[in-house]
Enzyme design. Sequence first.
Site, PDB file in Angstrom:
ATOM      1  N   THR A 220       9.284   5.465   1.411  1.00  0.00           N
ATOM      2  CA  THR A 220       8.099   5.613   0.556  1.00  0.00           C
ATOM      3  C   THR A 220       8.055   7.043   0.020  1.00  0.00           C
ATOM      4  O   THR A 220       8.348   7.990   0.732  1.00  0.00           O
ATOM      5  CB  THR A 220       6.815   5.287   1.321  1.00  0.00           C
ATOM      6  OG1 THR A 220       6.702   6.134   2.472  1.00  0.00           O
ATOM      7  CG2 THR A 220       6.816   3.827   1.779  1.00  0.00           C
ATOM      8  N   ARG A 224       5.535   8.714  -6.262  1.00  0.00           N
ATOM      9  CA  ARG A 224       6.758   8.291  -6.950  1.00  0.00           C
ATOM     10  C   ARG A 224       7.211   6.894  -6.545  1.00  0.00           C
ATOM     11  O   ARG A 224       8.280   6.449  -6.958  1.00  0.00           O
ATOM     12  CB  ARG A 224       7.871   9.317  -6.710  1.00  0.00           C
ATOM     13  CG  ARG A 224       7.601  10.654  -7.391  1.00  0.00           C
ATOM     14  CD  ARG A 224       8.707  11.665  -7.141  1.00  0.00           C
ATOM     15  NE  ARG A 224       8.775  12.039  -5.726  1.00  0.00           N
ATOM     16  CZ  ARG A 224       7.965  12.928  -5.144  1.00  0.00           C
ATOM     17  NH1 ARG A 224       7.010  13.504  -5.855  1.00  0.00           N
ATOM     18  NH2 ARG A 224       8.085  13.223  -3.863  1.00  0.00           N
ATOM     19  N   THR A 248      -5.402   9.363   3.389  1.00  0.00           N
ATOM     20  CA  THR A 248      -5.209   9.246   4.832  1.00  0.00           C
ATOM     21  C   THR A 248      -4.580   7.927   5.257  1.00  0.00           C
ATOM     22  O   THR A 248      -3.646   7.895   6.043  1.00  0.00           O
ATOM     23  CB  THR A 248      -6.551   9.426   5.576  1.00  0.00           C
ATOM     24  OG1 THR A 248      -7.125  10.672   5.198  1.00  0.00           O
ATOM     25  CG2 THR A 248      -6.346   9.394   7.071  1.00  0.00           C
ATOM     26  N   GLY A 251      -0.262   5.144   3.618  1.00  0.00           N
ATOM     27  CA  GLY A 251       0.988   4.657   4.193  1.00  0.00           C
ATOM     28  C   GLY A 251       0.776   3.455   5.093  1.00  0.00           C
ATOM     29  O   GLY A 251       1.592   2.522   5.123  1.00  0.00           O
ATOM     30  N   ASP A 252      -0.336   3.453   5.824  1.00  0.00           N
ATOM     31  CA  ASP A 252      -0.643   2.327   6.707  1.00  0.00           C
ATOM     32  C   ASP A 252      -1.023   1.087   5.907  1.00  0.00           C
ATOM     33  O   ASP A 252      -0.677  -0.039   6.279  1.00  0.00           O
ATOM     34  CB  ASP A 252      -1.771   2.702   7.664  1.00  0.00           C
ATOM     35  CG  ASP A 252      -1.386   3.847   8.575  1.00  0.00           C
ATOM     36  OD1 ASP A 252      -0.188   3.983   8.894  1.00  0.00           O
ATOM     37  OD2 ASP A 252      -2.277   4.630   8.964  1.00  0.00           O
TER      38      ASP A 252
END
Length: 309
Positions: A220, A224, A248, A251-252
């Site tokens: 990831t 981008r 925060t 990504g999760d």
Amino acid sequence: MHKVIVFGSLNMDMSVQCRTVPRRGETEIGDKFLTTPGGKGGNQAVAAARMGADTFMVGKVGDDPEGRALVASLARHGVACTNVSVSETEQTGRAVVIRAEGDNRIVVDPAANASITYQEVRAAIHGLSGTGNIFLTQLEGDFETTMQSILCAKRNGFYTVLNASPARSIPAEVYKALDLLCVNESECELLTGIDPTNDEARENALWYFDAQGVKNAVITLGRRGSVALIDDKYVKIPTYRVDTVDTTGAGDAYLGELVAHLAFGGDLRESMVYASACAALCVGKVGSQAAMPTWDEVESFVAEHGGLK
């Protein structure tokens, strides 16, 4: 639909916004302080459940108000919590989050997360096993327990997914047991020695993971997008352009939607597209679990903005 089993961290996040990240010895005035349920494991479980996946959490909290609040948050979002145990000696994990300049800095105290034993996780794996079920974990808890748990999940027929965050060296036998490895740019560099600053470097890093025996890997790249090797071809999925409030849980959110889409039978490329949409919706709100969108929201977002190419 296959089950999604998430073994990982459960933290209470204490988050504050400031203009810039303080330098050494500097104090910065902040505002908009929040205390919210978090932890990579809990966030990813909530994200998967809100996508409609049959999701089970494996973890540990302290015998304290924070621990009870974390379990209540998971249950409220549809995550099964029968395999979340309570430590008699450790407090619930906590994270301190600084939100600044459209990004964040996080310090985690694992506490009870690090006290869960392999025997506890193994029992959960055996109780939830089924060919094709997905086992997702991260590296915020005890490292040896996590490595043993991945190997156990693989032996029991799970599709194994590791979000190698925070990154550290992974044993050769664990690499070979991974169906999917997901890392960000800094984690990629630590694991491969390759700084993924351009497409050539990113493809080289993906081939490095392939050489270690990982079946699939995703890197990831924040704004981008994300990249992977699919059928031995380099695939790049750009990100959706949105106004960022708080990164925060982004990504999760990505990981939770990714595994949920796979659990429903989606292929990796399609899963990456919808994961990008989920992350884009997440960054438009403050917090982690409270910011996770629903499947209807993600589906509508993709329909409105188009599938990424």
